[in-house]
Design an enzyme around this catalytic site. Structure first.
Site, short mmCIF file in Angstrom:
data_model
loop_
_atom_site.label_atom_id
_atom_site.label_comp_id
_atom_site.label_asym_id
_atom_site.label_seq_id
_atom_site.Cartn_x
_atom_site.Cartn_y
_atom_site.Cartn_z
CB VAL A 56 -1.72 4.41 2.40
CG1 VAL A 56 -2.61 5.53 2.92
CG2 VAL A 56 -0.98 3.75 3.57
N GLY A 101 -3.07 7.52 -3.67
CA GLY A 101 -2.66 6.26 -3.05
C GLY A 101 -1.15 6.13 -3.11
CE LYS A 102 4.53 7.07 -3.99
NZ LYS A 102 4.66 8.05 -5.09
N GLY A 103 2.17 2.92 -2.18
CA GLY A 103 2.52 1.65 -1.57
C GLY A 103 4.01 1.50 -1.43
#
Ligand code: NAD
Length: 414
Positions: A56, A101-103
């Site tokens: 995201v 962001g992050k995943g």
């Protein structure tokens, strides 16, 4: 309430206080991109397993998205969205030119062989490659991912484009473009803001008592720097195995050595009395540093907390209800996304070094980190006094203001 919804509550409180334009308020609340990928991985026994992962990007108005990738069976899109949202404000509050962001991948990596983990990591990264890149979105380690996994990510991307691209991820091993000082960075950031907060409160740090929950990366580095550079007494520490206390203060190098030779935990350390994780939080100390888990100071125990200053090393250790109780008790709290921003700040330095193929000495990293953290603390404190609010809301206001200004200057496309 989902994690993203509760994250939005904090944001809306600050947005209201700063009287943010309602159009902007909605723009900044929404993630920009949400990617879900389902991808097959060949297992060692010949079977094929389909895994689910996410990436995201919450906001990229101030620069490329930045944020870690976690491997955990309980990862959800909602969680990744909330974590990406917080990354936007964390990068903005310390003034580094990144968005959030992050995943994550739904997987328990302890059940995979090293070869399976490598195949999963490479395939996941190639699936999210439509979003990541050194100018677009730069991942980093998070829960259950480490420099080894970052090396696979960097290599996968580099193989695809045909040349080595160091700055596509941070948190890499030192030998292939990692930064000096990255490991200690979050603990060092905690040390800087603790010193700044103590100065503001008129607290003498020489001999000041400190209790730290969590003795991993953040907790142990914070303990070492507070005791060795500032002269604090670390009177209590704890980890998943329980806690220990000693009024005279621990020798942190000894304690770290013991932990490393004792399966990573402090249980059984001879020079102290045992104490529970719960009791550590309510000790009569000058400074409390929760550096392990979220939601450990709640409406149930907040009234009993006796520290004058709390520096949140962990993400989300204080619930919103507890926050209010601590505020009424006059306890000064340095909020998580300011206090633990040292890690992402040195990630930014790693990215810069990778882009320039020029690597800094550790002294340069420490000096630059100190400057960034000190300035961020001063800005948030000034905002806190201006709005007559708490440090958490003030940190949101500083961060939201910066992202809002960038968005206004760029305009709404087309
Ligand atoms: P880590 O895994 O190195 O250490 C975690 C510590 O917490 C360990 O000592 C562990 O034993 C302890 N712990 C785990 N469960 C516990 C329990 N139930 N009770 C008490 N202690 C428990 O992790 P870390 O990197 O030090 O991260 C700690 C916190 O800081 C997390 O909230 C993380 O999100 C946050 N954080 C870390 C960084 C970083 O750069 N490492 C950056 C920003 C925020």
């Amino acid at each position: 309430m989902g994690l993203f919804e509760s994250a939005l509550k904090q944001y809306y409180k600050a947005a209201k206080l700063m009287d943010l334009d309602p159009n902007l308020r909605e723009v900044l609340a929404h993630p920009k991109r949400e990617l879900t990928v389902h991808f097959p991985v060949k297992m060692d026994d010949g079977s094929v397993h389909v895994f689910t992962g996410y990436r995201v990007q919450h906001n990229v108005a101030r620069g490329p998205a930045k944020g870690g990738i976690r491997y955990h069976p309980a990862v959800t899109l909602d969680e990744v969205k909330a974590l990406a949202f917080w990354m936007t404000w964390k990068c903005a509050v310390v003034g580094i030119p990144f968005g959030g962001g992050k995943g994550g991948v739904q997987v328990d990596p302890s059940r995979l062989s090293m070869n399976e983990l490598e195949r999963l990591s490479r395939r996941y990264f190639s699936e999210i490659q439509i979003m990541v890149g050194p100018d677009e979105d730069i991942p980093a380690p998070d829960v259950n991912t480490n420099p080894k996994v970052m090396a696979w990510f960097m290599d996968t991307y580099s193989m695809d484009v045909g040349h080595t691209v160091l700055s596509v991820v941070t948190g890499k091993p030192l030998e292939i473009g990692g930064s000096e000082g990255r490991l200690e960075a979050t603990g060092r950031g905690v040390r800087v803001v603790a010193e700044e907060a103590a100065n503001y409160l008129g607290m003498d740090l020489r001999g000041a008592s400190v209790a730290i929950q969590g003795f991993g990366n953040v907790g142990s580095h914070a303990a070492k720097l507070l005791s060795q550079e500032l002269g604090c007494r670390i009177v209590a520490v704890s980890d998943i195995s329980g806690g220990i206390c000693n009024e005279r203060g621990f020798d942190i190098d000894e304690l770290i050595r013991y932990r490393d030779e004792n399966g990573g935990v402090i249980k059984g350390y001879p020079d102290g009395e045992s104490i529970s994780n719960e009791d550590l939080l309510t000790l009569d100390v000058d400074i409390l540093i929760p550096a392990a888990l979220e939601n450990v100071i709640t409406a149930e125990n907040a009234e009993k907390v006796r520290a004058r200053l709390i520096v949140e090393g962990a993400n989300g250790p204080i619930t919103p209800e507890a926050d209010e109780i601590l505020q009424n008790k006059g306890i000064f709290v340095v909020p998580d996304f300011l206090a633990n921003a040292g890690g992402v700040t040195v990630s930014y330095f790693e990215w810069v070094q990778g882009l320039q193929w020029y690597f800094w000495e550790i002294e340069d990293v420490r000096k630059a980190l100190h400057k960034v953290m000190k300035k961020a603390f001063a800005t948030v404190l000034k905002t806190c006094r201006y709005y007559d609010t708490d440090m958490r809301t003030a940190a949101y206001i500083v961060a939201i203001e910066r992202v809002a200004v960038a968005t206004k200057l760029r305009g709404i496309y087309p």
